[in-house]
Design an enzyme around this catalytic site. Structure first.
Site, PDB file in Angstrom:
ATOM      1  N   GLU A 294      -4.310   1.817  -7.219  1.00 40.97           N
ATOM      2  CA  GLU A 294      -4.621   2.999  -6.402  1.00 40.97           C
ATOM      3  C   GLU A 294      -3.760   4.353  -6.564  1.00 40.97           C
ATOM      4  OE1 GLU A 294      -6.513   1.741  -2.669  1.00 40.97           O
ATOM      5  OE2 GLU A 294      -4.414   1.747  -2.168  1.00 40.97           O
TER       6      GLU A 294
ATOM      7  N   HIS B  72       0.934  -1.182   0.014  1.00 39.18           N
ATOM      8  CA  HIS B  72       0.164   0.072  -0.003  1.00 39.18           C
ATOM      9  C   HIS B  72       0.753   1.296  -0.105  1.00 39.18           C
ATOM     10  CE1 HIS B  72      -2.724   3.358   1.291  1.00 39.18           C
ATOM     11  NE2 HIS B  72      -3.738   2.164   0.926  1.00 39.18           N
TER      12      HIS B  72
HETATM   13  P1  PGA Z   1      -9.519   6.136   0.780  1.00 41.11           P
HETATM   14  O1  PGA Z   1      -8.379   5.052   0.770  1.00 41.11           O
HETATM   15  O2  PGA Z   1     -10.853   5.034   0.184  1.00 41.11           O
HETATM   16  O3  PGA Z   1      -9.878   6.644   1.849  1.00 41.11           O
HETATM   17  O4  PGA Z   1      -9.113   6.877  -0.281  1.00 41.11           O
HETATM   18  C1  PGA Z   1      -8.117   3.941  -0.312  1.00 41.11           C
HETATM   19  C2  PGA Z   1      -7.024   3.226   0.415  1.00 41.11           C
HETATM   20  O5  PGA Z   1      -6.002   3.709   0.752  1.00 41.11           O
HETATM   21  O6  PGA Z   1      -6.947   1.964   0.156  1.00 41.11           O
END
Ligand code: PGA
Length: 284
Positions: free
Chosen positions: A199, A129
């Site tokens: 992401e 992540h």
């Molecule tokens: P968020 O986070 O939905 O709060 O933008 C997503 C993530 O970090 O996996």
């Protein structure tokens, strides 16, 4: 089959967790049949894993006899192991962790191994992540080693990739994500199942969502890299999107071709909102 992942990050105590589970279980009971069409996974802080696992088992127990009766059998017809398997299958939501160490055990203060997570009932683990890459200096090479450790223990890795705003502004995002994939999956790891979460860092926690065209472009690139460079090493893969997903935008994002699901941060902390996000996946 869409995959909807709740990433709680470092949030929720035991009381909040119980409230979340109560609310989730009641939504689940109401929409029982539809939930069969999606895979929902909750990734809480590690200290809550065992508690959630136990709650899940006792919830499943309530329905166990009923399910067995439908098969025309009684509890005595099954071994303890078989009952365990049935209960695992009946879980309304799977459990995942937010990270694991790349070694199986040893002098790694504060770390948790993939084997420990497996023992606690996890089926998935989020790796790489952007918050771990930034806050814990995790390189692609480390993510790669963690993925190997996860696979050895039978956990499905959810590997996160995504570019920063600067990289996107320089139009380097395609090359950047391609490189992340090639390096994070570079070793001789064979994946039965693999989830890649795209992401973009500029979207995480900001409320800024890429256009559907941008999500579609990156999803396609990720799918192409997996299909061309890893076809003989991955039996089944899923590409999901994460970054400021809410109940309002989830349906539209899930319609983007090639998007197999969602990784949800902030909006997953509220069970009612998370249930709405799950229900937007019922229809897609
Ligand atoms: P968020 O986070 O939905 O709060 O933008 C997503 C993530 O970090 O996996």
């Amino acid at each position: 089959m869409k995959i909807i992942v709740a990433n709680w990050k470092m949030n929720h105590d035991f009381d909040k967790t119980d409230q979340w589970l109560d609310s989730f279980f009641s939504g689940y009971s109401a929409d029982f049949a539809q939930f069969k069409n999606i895979t929902a996974i909750v990734c809480p802080p590690n200290v809550l894993l065992d508690h959630i696992d136990s709650e899940m088992i006792s919830d499943s127990f309530q329905y166990l006899e009923e399910v067995i009766k439908q098969e025309g059998k009684t509890l005595e017809n099954y071994s303890e192991e078989q009952l365990h398997e049935i209960i695992f299958e009946m879980r309304p939501i799977l459990i995942g962790a937010q990270d694991c160490h790349h070694e199986i055990s040893g002098s790694f203060t504060g770390d948790v191994s993939a084997a420990m997570l497996k023992n606690l009932g996890c089926s998935h683990v989020i790796l790489g992540h952007s918050e771990r890459r930034a806050g814990h200096f995790e390189s692609n090479a480390i993510v790669n080693r963690k993925a190997l450790a996860a696979v050895v223990q039978g956990l499905t890795p959810i590997i996160c990739v995504g570019e920063s705003k600067e990289i996107r502004d320089q139009n380097q995002h395609v090359e950047f994500v391609r490189q992340q994939l090639l390096e994070s999956l570079s070793q001789d790891v064979k994946f039965k199942k693999l989830v890649i979460a795209y992401e973009p860092i500029w979207s995480i926690g900001t409320g800024i969502v890429p256009t559907m065209a941008q999500i579609g472009e990156m999803t396609k690139i990720i799918r192409d890299v997996l299909a061309t460079s890893f076809s003989n090493r991955i039996e089944e893969f899923f590409v999901i999107y994460g970054g400021s997903v809410t109940a309002e935008n989830s349906g539209e994002i899930l319609q983007v071709p090639g998007v197999d699901g969602l990784l949800v941060g902030k909006a997953s902390l509220d069970a009612a909102e998370f249930l709405k996000i799950c229900s937007s996946a019922f229809e897609s």
